[in-house]
Design a protein around this motif. Structure first.
Motif, PDB file in Angstrom:
ATOM      1  N   ALA A 174       0.855  -1.189   0.000  1.00 21.07           N
ATOM      2  CA  ALA A 174       0.000   0.000   0.000  1.00 21.07           C
ATOM      3  C   ALA A 174       0.891   1.238   0.000  1.00 21.07           C
ATOM      4  O   ALA A 174       1.877   1.301   0.725  1.00 21.07           O
ATOM      5  N   GLY A 175       0.560   2.178  -0.869  1.00 24.02           N
ATOM      6  CA  GLY A 175       1.301   3.434  -0.922  1.00 24.02           C
ATOM      7  C   GLY A 175       2.631   3.365  -1.654  1.00 24.02           C
ATOM      8  O   GLY A 175       3.386   4.337  -1.644  1.00 24.02           O
ATOM      9  N   ASP A 176       2.937   2.227  -2.289  1.00 26.83           N
ATOM     10  CA  ASP A 176       4.217   2.183  -3.007  1.00 26.83           C
ATOM     11  C   ASP A 176       4.173   3.134  -4.209  1.00 26.83           C
ATOM     12  O   ASP A 176       3.096   3.571  -4.621  1.00 26.83           O
ATOM     13  N   PRO A 177       5.327   3.504  -4.754  1.00 22.13           N
ATOM     14  CA  PRO A 177       5.350   4.501  -5.831  1.00 22.13           C
ATOM     15  C   PRO A 177       4.822   3.997  -7.181  1.00 22.13           C
ATOM     16  O   PRO A 177       4.815   4.735  -8.143  1.00 22.13           O
ATOM     17  N   LEU A 178       4.353   2.763  -7.238  1.00 19.52           N
ATOM     18  CA  LEU A 178       3.883   2.178  -8.492  1.00 19.52           C
ATOM     19  C   LEU A 178       2.365   2.105  -8.570  1.00 19.52           C
ATOM     20  O   LEU A 178       1.816   1.401  -9.399  1.00 19.52           O
ATOM     21  N   GLN A 179       1.670   2.832  -7.699  1.00 16.95           N
ATOM     22  CA  GLN A 179       0.208   2.796  -7.653  1.00 16.95           C
ATOM     23  C   GLN A 179      -0.415   3.304  -8.958  1.00 16.95           C
ATOM     24  O   GLN A 179       0.254   3.898  -9.798  1.00 16.95           O
ATOM     25  N   ASP A 180      -1.711   3.085  -9.090  1.00 19.14           N
ATOM     26  CA  ASP A 180      -2.490   3.547 -10.240  1.00 19.14           C
ATOM     27  C   ASP A 180      -1.942   3.028 -11.564  1.00 19.14           C
ATOM     28  O   ASP A 180      -1.911   3.738 -12.560  1.00 19.14           O
ATOM     29  N   ASP A 181      -1.481   1.777 -11.542  1.00 19.58           N
ATOM     30  CA  ASP A 181      -0.972   1.120 -12.755  1.00 19.58           C
ATOM     31  C   ASP A 181       0.246   1.788 -13.361  1.00 19.58           C
ATOM     32  O   ASP A 181       0.592   1.531 -14.519  1.00 19.58           O
ATOM     33  N   ARG A 182       0.928   2.633 -12.621  1.00 16.80           N
ATOM     34  CA  ARG A 182       2.191   3.212 -13.101  1.00 16.80           C
ATOM     35  C   ARG A 182       3.219   2.117 -13.346  1.00 16.80           C
ATOM     36  O   ARG A 182       4.183   2.311 -14.076  1.00 16.80           O
TER      37      ARG A 182
END
Length: 154
Positions: A104-112
């Motif tokens: 949760a909250g990693d920099p790869l959220q929202d399918d980045r």
């Protein structure tokens, strides 16, 4: 035993688990700690080039490794991805699965993550790891699989 991965040779010190037709190894340039790769033993360029037996074996190995990667890297989820061809971002012409631990909250959220997978090898702010760094991680991961290797090799 080292393995050929497209135009690259993966040394045995970087391989942490094998099955009958596939192997798992630590990533030279992971996008997050614990980002590993699983490849077919036979050099097949595209997913459709694999035999049904190779597909089954590849995903059985992904299935076997997944809970260990999640546990060891304190992840709550995983992204499991194949870039099948150059236009999908594949940089090594050899079928392989990316297994990326997620939190949760990693920099790869929202399918980045898919954007990052396509461009991460070209970015200079992500450093290439040394052979020694890779060997340390592979040795640590290998310990989780050595005890039960015989039952999975069949």
């Amino acid at each position: 035993m080292s393995s050929k991965f497209g135009h690259v040779v993966i040394t045995s010190s970087c391989i942490f688990c094998r099955s009958a037709l596939s192997y798992a190894f630590v990533n030279k340039k992971p996008i997050v700690p614990g980002h590993v790769l699983i490849a077919s033993d036979r050099e097949a360029r595209r997913f459709q080039d694999l035999t049904p037996e190779e597909v089954s074996d590849l995903f059985k190995l992904v299935h076997r490794i997944s809970p260990v990667i999640e546990k060891v890297f304190s992840a709550s989820a995983l992204t499991i991805a194949i870039q099948d061809g150059k236009d999908a971002g594949q940089t090594i012409e050899h079928v392989h699965v990316h297994l990326v631990p997620r939190k949760a909250g990693d920099p790869l959220q929202d399918d980045r993550i898919y954007e990052v997978l396509q461009t991460h090898e070209k970015k200079e702010d992500i450093k290439w790891r040394t052979d020694s760094e890779m060997e340390i991680e592979a040795t640590m991961l290998k310990a989780y699989f050595e005890e039960n290797d015989d039952e999975y090799q069949q």
